[in-house]
Scaffold this motif. Structure first.
Motif, short mmCIF file in Angstrom:
data_model
loop_
_atom_site.label_atom_id
_atom_site.label_comp_id
_atom_site.label_asym_id
_atom_site.label_seq_id
_atom_site.Cartn_x
_atom_site.Cartn_y
_atom_site.Cartn_z
N UNK A 89 56.89 -11.30 101.75
CA UNK A 89 55.74 -10.20 101.47
C UNK A 89 55.25 -10.98 100.28
N UNK A 90 54.32 -11.75 100.17
CA UNK A 90 53.70 -12.56 99.10
C UNK A 90 52.40 -11.64 98.47
N UNK A 91 52.36 -11.67 97.30
CA UNK A 91 51.05 -11.34 96.70
C UNK A 91 50.00 -12.37 96.75
N UNK A 92 48.68 -11.82 96.76
CA UNK A 92 47.61 -13.04 97.00
C UNK A 92 47.58 -13.85 95.78
N UNK A 93 48.22 -13.56 94.66
CA UNK A 93 48.33 -14.40 93.42
C UNK A 93 49.51 -15.59 93.82
N UNK A 94 50.47 -15.20 94.59
CA UNK A 94 51.30 -16.21 95.02
C UNK A 94 50.94 -17.00 96.13
N UNK A 95 50.02 -16.51 97.02
CA UNK A 95 49.50 -17.05 98.10
C UNK A 95 48.64 -18.25 97.72
N UNK A 96 47.66 -17.91 96.82
CA UNK A 96 46.62 -18.82 96.49
C UNK A 96 46.90 -20.23 96.27
N UNK A 97 47.99 -20.55 95.47
CA UNK A 97 48.22 -21.62 95.01
C UNK A 97 48.73 -22.43 96.28
N UNK A 98 49.58 -21.91 97.08
CA UNK A 98 50.17 -22.42 98.43
C UNK A 98 48.78 -23.05 99.21
N UNK A 99 47.86 -22.31 99.27
CA UNK A 99 46.77 -22.65 100.45
C UNK A 99 45.67 -23.79 99.61
N UNK A 100 45.38 -23.44 98.44
CA UNK A 100 44.58 -24.34 97.86
C UNK A 100 44.84 -25.61 97.61
N UNK A 101 44.17 -26.73 97.94
CA UNK A 101 44.46 -28.11 97.51
C UNK A 101 43.90 -28.58 96.10
N UNK A 102 44.80 -28.37 95.21
CA UNK A 102 44.30 -28.51 93.94
C UNK A 102 43.95 -30.17 93.55
N UNK A 103 44.31 -30.79 94.68
CA UNK A 103 44.07 -32.31 94.45
C UNK A 103 42.57 -32.66 94.92
N UNK A 104 42.18 -31.81 95.43
CA UNK A 104 40.55 -31.62 96.17
C UNK A 104 39.81 -32.08 94.99
N UNK A 105 38.64 -32.90 95.25
CA UNK A 105 37.68 -33.06 94.07
C UNK A 105 36.82 -31.77 93.90
N UNK A 106 36.69 -31.59 92.64
CA UNK A 106 35.86 -30.60 92.04
C UNK A 106 34.53 -30.54 92.76
N UNK A 107 33.95 -29.51 93.15
CA UNK A 107 32.72 -29.46 93.81
C UNK A 107 31.56 -29.68 92.89
#
Lengths: 131, 209
Positions: free
Chosen positions: B80-98
């Protein structure tokens, strides 16, 4: 019924309020913590600013103001005895000039600038009452 | 990105990733199932879908398909993960900024209820309609025009359901040329006629109402 508010939808409410303080010498009454609404101290009829997002929240569809395009078909007008000084102050604080102060045949001094969002602001002297 | 907890097996979760939806669709579930999820700003679509943005429209990935796209989602199972814990798993921080022009374009488009002309919108950003369209397609998966039509549809639907406007008035304020124009848009995006809005329709809100 009476006119209570003039509310201008803008890209950035706190930035616009700071701009109006500097350019036109108004004071802010308050900015809501959401940063999506704020009012100036303009007496009984309030000049207020709302974020463009607030339009969508209220179910409105608006054409946001664009400094690069033609202005929306309305203006606000500030009245002062020293139009030249107010016009200079507006320009030195980021307003774009549209029309420098000129004396109208009916005795009123009138000038126009555009604010940071491209809205038309008129700066004029009071109309002289016939004596 | 949605995580579904099943009623009978709460420890088993199903990760779900949805692309931009241009059609109504039905979600089947059991009473007692629970969901929570992350809703990304539309211009962040490419950060989630990476190279698959072009195929994302009207696509829903469930379970293993979602994990194949975002492998860290496998770590959710049994936890059971909180949203705060899930967000960094999901989002690709290497993606180029928009491109900030796209963010601004989306804000203006939403403020206009999807009614602004494409040339006017491009003028806001000092770019051509072609450049604008390329930014939209690459990052949201939709053309500028389709995105605008979706906003227009959702707003007009709100004018009927929330603002309680008569249909003719809603068509006019929504910016449809006539009743037939509105009926076509409602059929395409919602699957129903303006006069037959389902009473139990659930509309995901961008803002709390």
């Amino acid at each position: 019924m009476k006119l209570g508010y003039t509310i201008i939808y803008v890209a950035d409410v706190p930035k616009t309020i700071a701009f109006y303080e500097a350019a036109f010498g108004l004071q802010q009454r308050f900015i809501h913590e959401s940063n999506l609404y704020g009012e100036m101290e303009t007496g009984e009829t309030v000049l207020a600013f709302a974020g463009n997002e607030a339009a969508e929240m209220n179910g409105l569809a608006i054409l946001p103001n664009d400094p690069k395009g033609p202005a929306a078909g309305w203006e606000i007008c500030f009245v002062t005895d020293d139009v030249a000084a107010a016009y200079d102050r507006a320009l030195s604080n980021g307003c774009r000039p549209v029309s420098a102060p000129s004396l109208k045949p009916w005795g009123q001094s009138v000038s126009y600038v555009r604010d940071l969002d491209g809205c038309i602001v008129e700066i004029a002297s009071p109309i002289q009452k016939p004596t | 990105m949605i995580v579904q907890h099943h009623r009978d097996t709460p420890k088993t979760v199903t990760p779900i990733i949805t692309g931009p939806a241009t059609r109504a669709y039905t979600v089947s579930y059991d009473a007692g199932d629970q969901w929570f999820g992350l809703r990304l700003r539309p211009e962040s679509g490419a950060a989630l879908w990476k190279g698959a943005m072009a195929q994302a429209t009207d696509t829903v990935l469930r379970g293993q398909e979602a994990i194949d796209l975002v492998p860290p989602l496998a770590e959710l199972d049994g936890r059971h993960l909180t949203l705060k814990e899930i967000a960094p798993l999901v989002l690709d921080h290497t993606a180029q900024s928009v491109d900030t022009r796209l963010t601004r374009a989306l804000d203006v488009l939403h403020a206009s209820g999807g009614r602004i002309r494409m040339t006017t919108l491009a003028g806001f950003l000092s770019c051509s309609t072609r450049q604008l369209n390329r930014l939209f397609r690459a990052n949201t998966g939709l053309s500028t025009k389709t995105y605008a039509q979706l906003i227009q549809f959702h707003r007009t639907l709100g004018l009927i359901t929330r603002a309680r406007l008569p249909i003719t008035a809603a068509a006019f304020e929504g910016g449809y040329a006539d009743h037939a124009h509105m009926t076509r848009a409602f059929g395409r995006f919602g699957g129903f006629a303006p006069s037959r809005v389902p009473p139990d329709l659930t509309l995901p809100q961008l803002f709390p109402q």
